[in-house]
Design a protein around this motif. Structure first.
Motif, mmCIF file in Angstrom:
data_model
loop_
_atom_site.group_PDB
_atom_site.id
_atom_site.type_symbol
_atom_site.label_atom_id
_atom_site.label_comp_id
_atom_site.label_asym_id
_atom_site.label_seq_id
_atom_site.Cartn_x
_atom_site.Cartn_y
_atom_site.Cartn_z
ATOM 1 N N VAL A 25 2.520 -11.053 9.874
ATOM 2 C CA VAL A 25 1.396 -10.784 10.768
ATOM 3 C C VAL A 25 0.550 -9.671 10.163
ATOM 4 O O VAL A 25 1.032 -8.867 9.359
ATOM 5 C CB VAL A 25 1.868 -10.366 12.181
ATOM 6 C CG1 VAL A 25 2.596 -11.513 12.859
ATOM 7 C CG2 VAL A 25 2.753 -9.132 12.132
ATOM 8 N N ALA A 26 -0.714 -9.644 10.565
ATOM 9 C CA ALA A 26 -1.605 -8.599 10.056
ATOM 10 C C ALA A 26 -1.298 -7.276 10.742
ATOM 11 O O ALA A 26 -1.187 -7.213 11.965
ATOM 12 C CB ALA A 26 -3.056 -8.998 10.311
ATOM 13 N N THR A 27 -1.116 -6.250 9.967
ATOM 14 C CA THR A 27 -0.899 -4.915 10.524
ATOM 15 C C THR A 27 -1.414 -3.885 9.531
ATOM 16 O O THR A 27 -1.407 -4.130 8.319
ATOM 17 C CB THR A 27 0.584 -4.671 10.861
ATOM 18 O OG1 THR A 27 0.713 -3.388 11.478
ATOM 19 C CG2 THR A 27 1.458 -4.715 9.613
ATOM 20 N N PHE A 28 -1.856 -2.764 10.048
ATOM 21 C CA PHE A 28 -2.448 -1.753 9.170
ATOM 22 C C PHE A 28 -1.498 -0.620 8.829
ATOM 23 O O PHE A 28 -1.738 0.158 7.921
ATOM 24 C CB PHE A 28 -3.742 -1.196 9.795
ATOM 25 C CG PHE A 28 -4.883 -2.150 9.660
ATOM 26 C CD1 PHE A 28 -5.700 -2.136 8.539
ATOM 27 C CD2 PHE A 28 -5.106 -3.113 10.621
ATOM 28 C CE1 PHE A 28 -6.727 -3.056 8.390
ATOM 29 C CE2 PHE A 28 -6.138 -4.030 10.488
ATOM 30 C CZ PHE A 28 -6.952 -4.000 9.366
ATOM 31 N N VAL A 66 2.814 6.197 2.382
ATOM 32 C CA VAL A 66 4.039 6.028 1.594
ATOM 33 C C VAL A 66 3.890 4.721 0.841
ATOM 34 O O VAL A 66 3.845 3.653 1.454
ATOM 35 C CB VAL A 66 5.290 5.974 2.494
ATOM 36 C CG1 VAL A 66 6.544 5.744 1.636
ATOM 37 C CG2 VAL A 66 5.432 7.261 3.299
ATOM 38 N N GLY A 67 3.779 4.796 -0.488
ATOM 39 C CA GLY A 67 3.497 3.587 -1.243
ATOM 40 C C GLY A 67 2.174 3.010 -0.761
ATOM 41 O O GLY A 67 1.173 3.713 -0.633
ATOM 42 N N ALA A 68 2.193 1.740 -0.411
ATOM 43 C CA ALA A 68 0.964 1.071 0.028
ATOM 44 C C ALA A 68 0.760 1.177 1.533
ATOM 45 O O ALA A 68 -0.198 0.622 2.052
ATOM 46 C CB ALA A 68 1.028 -0.397 -0.386
ATOM 47 N N TRP A 69 1.663 1.873 2.216
ATOM 48 C CA TRP A 69 1.631 1.832 3.682
ATOM 49 C C TRP A 69 1.343 3.189 4.304
ATOM 50 O O TRP A 69 2.033 4.171 4.010
ATOM 51 C CB TRP A 69 2.984 1.334 4.199
ATOM 52 C CG TRP A 69 3.168 -0.126 3.988
ATOM 53 C CD1 TRP A 69 3.653 -0.721 2.860
ATOM 54 C CD2 TRP A 69 2.844 -1.171 4.896
ATOM 55 N NE1 TRP A 69 3.654 -2.084 3.022
ATOM 56 C CE2 TRP A 69 3.174 -2.389 4.269
ATOM 57 C CE3 TRP A 69 2.322 -1.195 6.189
ATOM 58 C CZ2 TRP A 69 2.977 -3.624 4.882
ATOM 59 C CZ3 TRP A 69 2.140 -2.431 6.801
ATOM 60 C CH2 TRP A 69 2.470 -3.628 6.145
ATOM 61 N N PHE A 93 16.338 -4.954 2.193
ATOM 62 C CA PHE A 93 14.963 -5.242 1.802
ATOM 63 C C PHE A 93 14.910 -5.319 0.292
ATOM 64 O O PHE A 93 14.849 -4.288 -0.381
ATOM 65 C CB PHE A 93 13.996 -4.165 2.321
ATOM 66 C CG PHE A 93 12.554 -4.459 1.979
ATOM 67 C CD1 PHE A 93 11.792 -5.257 2.818
ATOM 68 C CD2 PHE A 93 11.993 -3.978 0.819
ATOM 69 C CE1 PHE A 93 10.471 -5.556 2.498
ATOM 70 C CE2 PHE A 93 10.673 -4.273 0.487
ATOM 71 C CZ PHE A 93 9.910 -5.053 1.334
ATOM 72 N N ARG B 29 4.856 -8.281 1.865
ATOM 73 C CA ARG B 29 3.803 -8.319 0.841
ATOM 74 C C ARG B 29 2.642 -9.206 1.270
ATOM 75 O O ARG B 29 1.487 -8.915 0.973
ATOM 76 C CB ARG B 29 4.396 -8.756 -0.505
ATOM 77 C CG ARG B 29 5.150 -7.592 -1.098
ATOM 78 C CD ARG B 29 5.976 -7.868 -2.306
ATOM 79 N NE ARG B 29 6.767 -6.659 -2.570
ATOM 80 C CZ ARG B 29 7.991 -6.644 -3.050
ATOM 81 N NH1 ARG B 29 8.595 -7.770 -3.336
ATOM 82 N NH2 ARG B 29 8.609 -5.510 -3.246
ATOM 83 N N GLU B 32 0.579 -7.075 3.376
ATOM 84 C CA GLU B 32 -0.242 -6.158 2.565
ATOM 85 C C GLU B 32 -1.510 -6.861 2.085
ATOM 86 O O GLU B 32 -2.602 -6.288 2.088
ATOM 87 C CB GLU B 32 0.556 -5.633 1.376
ATOM 88 C CG GLU B 32 1.646 -4.651 1.783
ATOM 89 C CD GLU B 32 2.518 -4.229 0.607
ATOM 90 O OE1 GLU B 32 2.296 -4.711 -0.528
ATOM 91 O OE2 GLU B 32 3.433 -3.425 0.833
ATOM 92 N N MET B 34 -2.932 -9.440 3.569
ATOM 93 C CA MET B 34 -3.794 -9.661 4.746
ATOM 94 C C MET B 34 -4.564 -8.395 5.086
ATOM 95 O O MET B 34 -5.743 -8.430 5.414
ATOM 96 C CB MET B 34 -2.948 -10.082 5.951
ATOM 97 C CG MET B 34 -2.534 -11.519 5.939
ATOM 98 S SD MET B 34 -1.850 -11.999 7.541
ATOM 99 C CE MET B 34 -0.139 -11.692 7.279
ATOM 100 N N ARG B 35 -3.862 -7.261 4.996
ATOM 101 C CA ARG B 35 -4.495 -5.985 5.323
ATOM 102 C C ARG B 35 -5.621 -5.670 4.332
ATOM 103 O O ARG B 35 -6.712 -5.252 4.709
ATOM 104 C CB ARG B 35 -3.442 -4.870 5.298
ATOM 105 C CG ARG B 35 -3.974 -3.511 5.713
ATOM 106 C CD ARG B 35 -2.905 -2.470 5.575
ATOM 107 N NE ARG B 35 -2.319 -2.498 4.225
ATOM 108 C CZ ARG B 35 -1.326 -1.720 3.833
ATOM 109 N NH1 ARG B 35 -0.769 -0.898 4.677
ATOM 110 N NH2 ARG B 35 -0.858 -1.779 2.612
ATOM 111 N N THR B 49 -3.931 -2.579 -3.232
ATOM 112 C CA THR B 49 -3.492 -3.864 -2.700
ATOM 113 C C THR B 49 -4.624 -4.881 -2.684
ATOM 114 O O THR B 49 -4.389 -6.064 -2.668
ATOM 115 C CB THR B 49 -2.912 -3.699 -1.290
ATOM 116 O OG1 THR B 49 -3.810 -2.919 -0.528
ATOM 117 C CG2 THR B 49 -1.554 -3.066 -1.329
ATOM 118 N N SER B 63 5.698 -0.670 -2.900
ATOM 119 C CA SER B 63 5.157 -1.148 -1.643
ATOM 120 C C SER B 63 6.285 -1.389 -0.654
ATOM 121 O O SER B 63 7.411 -1.628 -1.027
ATOM 122 C CB SER B 63 4.417 -2.461 -1.866
ATOM 123 O OG SER B 63 3.435 -2.286 -2.829
#
Lengths: 160, 75
Positions: A25-28, A66-69, A93, B29, B32, B34-35, B49, B63
Motif C-alpha cells: 500500500v502507498a505510505t509516506f 532512516v534509510g529511505a524511510w 525481513f 520496496r 517505496e 509508489m511513494r 527512490t 531501505s
C-alpha cells in the motif's frame, strides 16, 4: 537503542507492518511503536531524538529519516498499544529479525483510530485472512472496543 | 454485467490477491516506489527512490525495515 537503554522495546506498526500480510500500500512513513524506560517524562521521546542526533540522524518534522524511510517513533499510548508491543512477532525481513505488531493488534488499533483508511486496513487484513472476525473480537473486547467492532461488522461485513 | 467485464474484474482480483503473497521486503520496496511516484506527481523533490522507480538504481539494503532494525538495535 535498546542496548543504550534509550528504548525498552520497539515494534513496527501502521501501513508498513500491515504490508507483511496484505498487498503493498502507498505510505509516506514508517510508524514504530516504542516503550521508553522513563515514560513519566513530559518529553518522553527526547532521549531518543538526542540519541539519533548524536549519530547524525536529524529529525525532519516529527520523523527521523532512516534509510529511505521517514520514521515516526510513537510511544505506547494505551493498554492496547502496550499489549501490541509486548506481544509483537519477531519477523524475518530479508534475513534481518525485526519486531512487528501482530495482525490482530493492527486491526484493533485501526478500529480504535476509526478513520476511513483505518477501516480499509481492517478489511484488507480480513481479505488477506491475516485476521478473522473471531480473532479480532477477543482483542477488541479486552480493550473496550466490542461495540466499535460490532458496528464495524454491521457496517462493512453484514451490510445487505 | 457483461461476461467479459466480469472475467476482467475476476482476473484483476486474482492478481491483487497474488500480490499479497509476495515477500514482505518486496512489498516494502514496492511501497517505496509508489511513494517516490506519488512525490514526483506532486512535484516534490526527487529522492534516491525516485531513481529506483526509474530503474536506474535498485533499492539498497539501507531501505526498509532492515535499516530500521539496525537503528532500533543501536547500529
Amino acid at each position: 537503542m535498546r542496548e543504550a537503554e534509550v528504548i525498552a522495546e520497539y515494534a513496527l506498526f501502521g501501513a508498513a507492518a500491515q504490508m507483511r500480510y496484505t498487498e503493498a500500500v502507498a505510505t509516506f512513513d514508517a510508524d514504530v511503536l516504542v516503550a521508553v524506560p522513563s515514560p513519566q517524562r513530559l518529553d518522553v521521546l527526547r532521549p531518543l531524538y538526542d540519541f539519533c542526533a548524536q549519530r547524525g540522524w536529524q529529525p525532519e518534522g516529527e520523523a527521523i529519516p532512516v534509510g529511505a524511510w521517514p520514521v515516526q517513533f510513537i510511544p505506547v499510548f494505551s493498554p492496547l498499544t502496550r499489549e501490541a508491543l509486548a506481544l509483537a512477532d519477531t519477523a524475518d525481513f530479508d534475513g534481518v529479525p525485526f519486531r512487528v505488531v501482530r495482525a490482530d493488534h493492527l486491526a484493533v488499533i485501526a478500529l480504535s483510530v476509526g478513520r476511513a483508511k483505518d477501516f480499509a486496513r481492517i478489511l484488507a487484513l480480513l481479505e488477506a485472512k491475516a485476521v478473522t472476525p473471531e480473532s479480532v473480537v477477543g482483542v477488541a473486547a479486552r480493550h473496550g472496543l466490542a461495540e466499535a467492532w460490532t458496528q464495524f461488522q454491521r457496517r462493512f461485513l453484514h451490510a445487505s | 454485467m457483461p461476461p467479459d467485464l466480469q472475467k476482467l474484474f475476476e482476473a484483476q482480483a486474482r492478481w491483487q490477491r497474488a500480490r499479497a503473497l509476495l515477500p514482505w521486503h518486496e512489498k516494502i520496496r514496492m511501497a517505496e516506489l509508489m511513494r517516490a511516484t506519488a512525490r514526483s506527481l506532486r512535484g516534490e523533490s526527487a529522492s534516491p527512490t525516485v531513481e529506483s522507480a526509474r530503474g536506474a538504481t535498485p533499492p539498497t539494503a539501507e531501505s526498509g525495515p532492515d535499516a530500521l532494525a539496525r537503528t532500533a538495535r543501536g547500529g
